[in-house]
Design a protein around this motif. Structure first.
Motif, PDB file in Angstrom:
ATOM      1  N   VAL A 155       0.943  -2.025  -0.326  1.00  0.00           N
ATOM      2  CA  VAL A 155      -0.204   0.310  -0.299  1.00  0.00           C
ATOM      3  C   VAL A 155       0.958   1.599   0.008  1.00  0.00           C
ATOM      4  CG1 VAL A 155      -0.680  -0.072   2.559  1.00  0.00           C
ATOM      5  CG2 VAL A 155      -2.248   1.017   0.751  1.00  0.00           C
ATOM      6  N   SER A 156       0.594   2.312  -0.750  1.00  0.00           N
ATOM      7  CA  SER A 156       0.968   2.916  -0.370  1.00  0.00           C
ATOM      8  C   SER A 156       0.801   4.559   0.549  1.00  0.00           C
ATOM      9  CB  SER A 156       1.359   3.772  -2.048  1.00  0.00           C
ATOM     10  OG  SER A 156       0.394   4.166  -2.486  1.00  0.00           O
ATOM     11  N   LEU A 157       1.342   5.741   0.519  1.00  0.00           N
ATOM     12  CA  LEU A 157       0.731   6.977   0.851  1.00  0.00           C
ATOM     13  C   LEU A 157       1.241   7.517   1.097  1.00  0.00           C
ATOM     14  CD1 LEU A 157       0.898   6.407   4.892  1.00  0.00           C
ATOM     15  CD2 LEU A 157      -1.318   6.644   3.927  1.00  0.00           C
ATOM     16  N   SER A 158       0.718   8.200  -0.520  1.00  0.00           N
ATOM     17  CA  SER A 158       0.854   9.913  -0.766  1.00  0.00           C
ATOM     18  C   SER A 158      -0.302  11.329  -0.341  1.00  0.00           C
ATOM     19  CB  SER A 158       0.371   9.148  -2.476  1.00  0.00           C
ATOM     20  OG  SER A 158      -0.864   9.354  -2.376  1.00  0.00           O
ATOM     21  N   SER A 159      -0.105  11.958  -0.754  1.00  0.00           N
ATOM     22  CA  SER A 159      -0.991  13.512  -0.818  1.00  0.00           C
ATOM     23  C   SER A 159      -1.752  13.512  -1.754  1.00  0.00           C
ATOM     24  CB  SER A 159      -0.203  15.023  -1.726  1.00  0.00           C
ATOM     25  OG  SER A 159       0.404  13.633  -3.184  1.00  0.00           O
ATOM     26  N   HIS A 160      -2.377  12.363  -2.332  1.00  0.00           N
ATOM     27  CA  HIS A 160      -3.355  11.921  -3.196  1.00  0.00           C
ATOM     28  C   HIS A 160      -4.446  11.030  -2.418  1.00  0.00           C
ATOM     29  CE1 HIS A 160      -1.156  12.064  -7.488  1.00  0.00           C
ATOM     30  NE2 HIS A 160      -1.452  13.595  -6.832  1.00  0.00           N
ATOM     31  N   LYS A 161      -3.842  10.946  -1.312  1.00  0.00           N
ATOM     32  CA  LYS A 161      -5.049   9.836  -0.691  1.00  0.00           C
ATOM     33  C   LYS A 161      -6.018  10.910   0.587  1.00  0.00           C
ATOM     34  CE  LYS A 161      -3.688   5.772  -1.136  1.00  0.00           C
ATOM     35  NZ  LYS A 161      -2.946   5.722  -2.134  1.00  0.00           N
ATOM     36  N   THR A 162      -7.212  10.427   0.828  1.00  0.00           N
ATOM     37  CA  THR A 162      -7.210  11.183   1.912  1.00  0.00           C
ATOM     38  C   THR A 162      -7.357  11.180   2.965  1.00  0.00           C
ATOM     39  OG1 THR A 162      -9.483  10.144   2.479  1.00  0.00           O
ATOM     40  CG2 THR A 162      -9.626  11.986  -0.066  1.00  0.00           C
ATOM     41  N   PRO A 163      -7.503  12.104   4.296  1.00  0.00           N
ATOM     42  CA  PRO A 163      -7.847  11.987   5.642  1.00  0.00           C
ATOM     43  C   PRO A 163      -7.961  11.151   6.090  1.00  0.00           C
ATOM     44  CG  PRO A 163      -7.930  14.190   5.216  1.00  0.00           C
ATOM     45  CD  PRO A 163      -7.808  13.970   4.271  1.00  0.00           C
ATOM     46  N   GLU A 164      -9.241  10.370   5.832  1.00  0.00           N
ATOM     47  CA  GLU A 164      -9.611   9.333   6.063  1.00  0.00           C
ATOM     48  C   GLU A 164      -8.470   7.984   5.638  1.00  0.00           C
ATOM     49  OE1 GLU A 164     -11.963  12.788   6.011  1.00  0.00           O
ATOM     50  OE2 GLU A 164     -11.595  11.826   4.416  1.00  0.00           O
ATOM     51  N   GLU A 165      -9.001   7.987   4.820  1.00  0.00           N
ATOM     52  CA  GLU A 165      -7.428   6.749   4.455  1.00  0.00           C
ATOM     53  C   GLU A 165      -5.935   6.489   4.556  1.00  0.00           C
ATOM     54  OE1 GLU A 165      -9.112   7.015  -0.787  1.00  0.00           O
ATOM     55  OE2 GLU A 165      -8.194   8.130  -0.438  1.00  0.00           O
ATOM     56  N   LYS A 166      -5.650   7.872   4.615  1.00  0.00           N
ATOM     57  CA  LYS A 166      -4.763   7.608   5.622  1.00  0.00           C
ATOM     58  C   LYS A 166      -4.735   7.117   6.611  1.00  0.00           C
ATOM     59  CE  LYS A 166      -2.419  11.945   3.568  1.00  0.00           C
ATOM     60  NZ  LYS A 166      -2.139  13.624   3.361  1.00  0.00           N
ATOM     61  N   THR A 167      -5.026   7.441   7.854  1.00  0.00           N
ATOM     62  CA  THR A 167      -5.632   7.025   8.751  1.00  0.00           C
ATOM     63  C   THR A 167      -5.916   5.557   8.936  1.00  0.00           C
ATOM     64  OG1 THR A 167      -6.449   8.947   9.722  1.00  0.00           O
ATOM     65  CG2 THR A 167      -6.661   7.590  10.709  1.00  0.00           C
ATOM     66  N   ALA A 168      -6.968   4.627   7.755  1.00  0.00           N
ATOM     67  CA  ALA A 168      -7.556   3.692   7.936  1.00  0.00           C
ATOM     68  C   ALA A 168      -5.929   2.441   7.554  1.00  0.00           C
ATOM     69  CB  ALA A 168      -8.332   3.901   6.875  1.00  0.00           C
TER      70      ALA A 168
END
Length: 449
Positions: A84-97
């Protein structure tokens, strides 16, 4: 399970490629590794295989979101739902999940900027980190001093992560770049695994032309001989779009690609290029890192790259299937002005970069940054010497990277009188393949499984 058995089980291969086994063995022996392997050597395997064989999370730092997305796709093909990746394109909810379920993954891909995020660091402290991979590690030396100073801050995060084992990977590293990587990242317990940058199946061509009109005409002559896929590099978004439109008007299945496009637009173009629906991509250097298309037959630098390092990196996207291809570099007088403009802009921002790094407690002075900026002029001089060389271009590249003298293949370079006409034409595209897609077909190609 032996390494050969694991290779067969997870990748379906019977044999390792150059350097892979040596890197994997050192990682499994808990060594920090700097791996310098030629483009197309399969660097993903070097960290994926050890990660399959032992517990813990592998963190992969990548410089481009498009590169991260491509690596996630590859890793999930090897092992379902492992990356999985974490990037600026992810929403705050997606990042937290994602951060809340890190133990569910084997691989986490981040940018160096995201690694500096305090929330990300908080969650990473809670998991066992088996390996920290710095992909495209030359960026620590080259990009870090330009517009990615966060690369120099990676070492400041290592204590927060429990000083994990490190694997730094790149295809090109001069002596200076190797010194920078070791200074800023790999200070102890380091194993160097290095192989020459030479790619025997790529022929190197340089054409010095009098003006832009002759360059455009020569490009058309080259492309009219070839129907297989290739990449054309330009320095600016504006030039990419102009040249992309021009080639489409000439009947080529071409499109432009640059960092100003939306993620969906970039993903669609990558899929069309990989599938063969697009013949030519006209791009800035934002395109190509990690692109899994083995049958690229040519890489053309329509405008001057910024250094021999960048040139070898970008030409290395050609001929990954082991078949012959060529790298063509055009030069028109004063092409270097754009890079001198960039150097001036960097110089204007040096104080801001120095203050940023010092605020992060990174011991970097304005004088050191100024020295690094001056080195860009040295890189330009080396590139110009390559363009006007009266020696074998393949040998010039090897000399720059302090590699041994390479074997000289039949199709070597301009010095050995190699021309584009020495390459077999590809299979012409059919009329059906050349026709424009409808919007329904484009939508289907983007979302089909």
């Amino acid at each position: 399970m032996t390494l050969e058995e694991a290779l067969k089980k997870y990748f379906g291969f019977n044999h390792f490629r150059l350097g892979q086994e040596e890197i994997v063995q050192n990682i499994l022996a808990n060594k920090n590794v700097l791996g310098i392997l030629p483009t197309g050597s399969g660097k993903t395997l070097c960290y994926a295989l050890p990660s399959f064989l032992r517990p813990g999370l592998t963190i992969i730092l990548s410089p481009l979101i498009s590169l991260m997305e491509d690596q996630v796709r590859r890793l999930n093909q090897l092992k379902k739902a492992s990356a999985v990746s974490l990037s600026s394109h992810k929403t705050p909810e997606e990042k937290t999940a994602i951060l809340s379920h890190l133990t569910s993954f084997s691989f986490l891909l981040l940018s160096p900027e995201m690694l500096q995020n305090k929330e990300v660091q908080f969650y990473l402290k809670k998991v066992k980190i088996a390996l920290l991979v710095i992909d495209e590690a030359h960026c620590i030396s080259q990009w870090g001093f330009d517009f990615r100073p966060e690369y120099l801050l990676i070492e400041k995060v290592l204590p927060q992560l429990g000083f994990p084992q490190i694997l730094a990977l790149t295809a090109t590293a001069s002596k200076k770049v190797k010194r920078d990587i070791q200074h800023f990242l790999l200070k102890e317990n380091l194993m160097l695994v290095e192989y020459p940058v030479n790619r025997e199946k790529i022929g190197y061509l340089v054409k010095i032309l009098p003006d832009e009109k002759s360059r455009q005409e020569d490009l058309l002559q080259v492309l009219n001989q070839r129907f297989t896929s290739g990449i054309i590099y330009c320095n600016t978004r504006k030039k990419c779009e102009e040249l992309g439109r021009f080639l489409k008007e000439q009947g080529f299945k071409a499109s432009s690609y640059h960092g100003g496009m939306t993620p969906m637009e970039r993903q669609q173009l990558q899929m069309q290029f990989i599938s063969g629906k697009l013949q030519i991509i006209v791009a800035t250097n934002a395109f190509g890192m990690g692109i899994d298309k083995p049958d690229i037959r040519f890489v053309i630098h329509y405008e001057l790259p910024s250094s021999l390092e960048d040139y070898v990196q970008e030409t290395g996207r050609c001929s990954r299937d082991g078949k012959e291809g060529f790298a063509l570099l055009y030069y028109v007088e004063q092409d270097e002005r754009i890079h001198r403009y960039f150097a001036q802009k960097r110089e204007e921002n040096l104080s801001d970069v120095a203050q940023f790094l010092q605020a992060k407690q990174q011991e970097t002075s304005y004088e050191l940054l100024e020295k690094k900026n001056r080195e860009k002029y040295f890189q330009e001089e080396k590139l110009m010497a390559y363009i006007f060389s009266n020696h074998c271009l393949r040998e010039d590249i090897a000399t720059y990277f302090s590699n041994p003298r390479p074997n000289i293949p039949e199709k070597c370079c301009s010095y050995h009188h190699l021309t584009v006409e020495d390459y077999d034409k590809g299979t012409p595209l059919t009329l059906d393949e050349l026709k424009e897609e409808t919007w329904e077909e484009r939508l289907d190609s983007l979302f089909k499984k």
